[in-house]
Design a protein around this motif. Structure first.
Motif, PDB file in Angstrom:
ATOM      1  N   SER A  52       0.806  -1.225   0.000  1.00  0.00           N
ATOM      2  CA  SER A  52       0.000   0.000   0.000  1.00  0.00           C
ATOM      3  C   SER A  52       0.840   1.277   0.000  1.00  0.00           C
ATOM      4  N   PRO A 112      -6.540   4.649   4.170  1.00  0.00           N
ATOM      5  CA  PRO A 112      -7.061   4.062   2.928  1.00  0.00           C
ATOM      6  C   PRO A 112      -8.537   4.378   2.695  1.00  0.00           C
ATOM      7  N   LYS A 113      -8.895   4.508   1.441  1.00  0.00           N
ATOM      8  CA  LYS A 113     -10.297   4.749   1.076  1.00  0.00           C
ATOM      9  C   LYS A 113     -10.982   3.461   0.638  1.00  0.00           C
ATOM     10  N   LYS A 114     -10.192   2.392   0.495  1.00  0.00           N
ATOM     11  CA  LYS A 114     -10.746   1.095   0.120  1.00  0.00           C
ATOM     12  C   LYS A 114     -10.009   0.006   0.902  1.00  0.00           C
ATOM     13  N   GLU A 115     -10.509  -1.204   0.859  1.00  0.00           N
ATOM     14  CA  GLU A 115      -9.911  -2.318   1.598  1.00  0.00           C
ATOM     15  C   GLU A 115      -8.477  -2.575   1.115  1.00  0.00           C
ATOM     16  N   VAL A 116      -7.577  -2.775   2.087  1.00  0.00           N
ATOM     17  CA  VAL A 116      -6.165  -3.033   1.780  1.00  0.00           C
ATOM     18  C   VAL A 116      -5.840  -4.485   2.074  1.00  0.00           C
ATOM     19  N   THR A 120      -7.266  -6.261   6.768  1.00  0.00           N
ATOM     20  CA  THR A 120      -8.659  -6.461   7.142  1.00  0.00           C
ATOM     21  C   THR A 120      -8.849  -6.648   8.644  1.00  0.00           C
ATOM     22  N   GLU A 168      -7.378  13.219   6.227  1.00  0.00           N
ATOM     23  CA  GLU A 168      -7.073  11.938   5.574  1.00  0.00           C
ATOM     24  C   GLU A 168      -5.693  11.400   5.960  1.00  0.00           C
TER      25      GLU A 168
END
Length: 205
Positions: A52, A112-116, A120, A168
């Motif tokens: 990431s 993060p703005k989405k799953e990494v 999880t 952010e």
């Protein structure tokens, strides 16, 4: 690629010689842009959860912002004295180099703005990745005979306000970077009797 014993020995020497440099040892010698980028590039090659690469850096050179960050430190430092009132040595420690170091670096974690991948269930592994980046910076700087100190007696929200950092991002580390008049043979807190290095066998459960 395989490394030789000589190279492994050099890496071990760098690791064992890493020190947290304080303001009483920084000099005013300028760090070239080329050398700064080498240190930041080492950070950019750190391991990160799900590849990431969530680290971001803010370079602080101007004295006005340094002064504001130092004010944040001073207020936090005064409050922290109460927690260590049974240890008089604390009042004599030099715990930062904000104004003395030519460069300050705020190291941030970009949320993060989405799953990494891999994050999880261990939500803070992204922040741990940023710490890995800081470690890379520390070791690369030491290999170049440049000092680095990590200032942790700071309130992240105050620092973010001074540096105008948006929501952010999360502050993970505030670093002081510069040439030093010396690298101590042993960690300063060990020399001053604050604590002793733990034996490896005590760290293995």
């Amino acid at each position: 690629m395989k490394f030789r014993k000589k190279e492994a020995k050099t890496l071990r020497k760098i690791i064992f010689s890493r020190r947290d440099v304080r303001g009483n040892h920084f000099t005013d010698k300028t760090i070239s842009q080329k050398k700064l980028f080498k240190i930041l590039d080492a950070a950019n090659h750190a391991p990160s959860v799900g590849y990431s690469q969530p680290w971001r850096f803010i370079i602080i050179k101007d004295n006005k912002r340094k002064e504001k960050i130092f004010d944040c430190f001073s207020k936090s430092y005064e409050k922290s004295k109460e927690k260590f009132k049974d240890r008089p040595t604390y009042n004599r420690l030099k715990l930062e180099g904000i104004k003395e170091a030519p460069l300050n670096i705020a190291v941030l974690y970009k949320k993060p703005k989405k799953e990494v991948l891999g994050q999880t269930f261990m939500k803070r592994s992204g922040e741990y990745s940023v710490v890995c980046a800081i470690t890379n910076m520390w070791l690369m700087a030491r290999s170049m005979n440049i000092g680095l100190g990590w200032v942790s007696i700071l309130k992240p929200k105050k620092v973010k306000k001074v540096l105008n950092i948006s929501k952010e991002y999360k502050l993970v580390g505030y670093l002081c970077l510069g040439y030093t008049d010396m690298f101590l043979e042993n960690p300063e807190l060990e020399t001053l009797g604050w604590d002793k290095r733990k034996k490896l066998k005590k760290c293995i459960l």
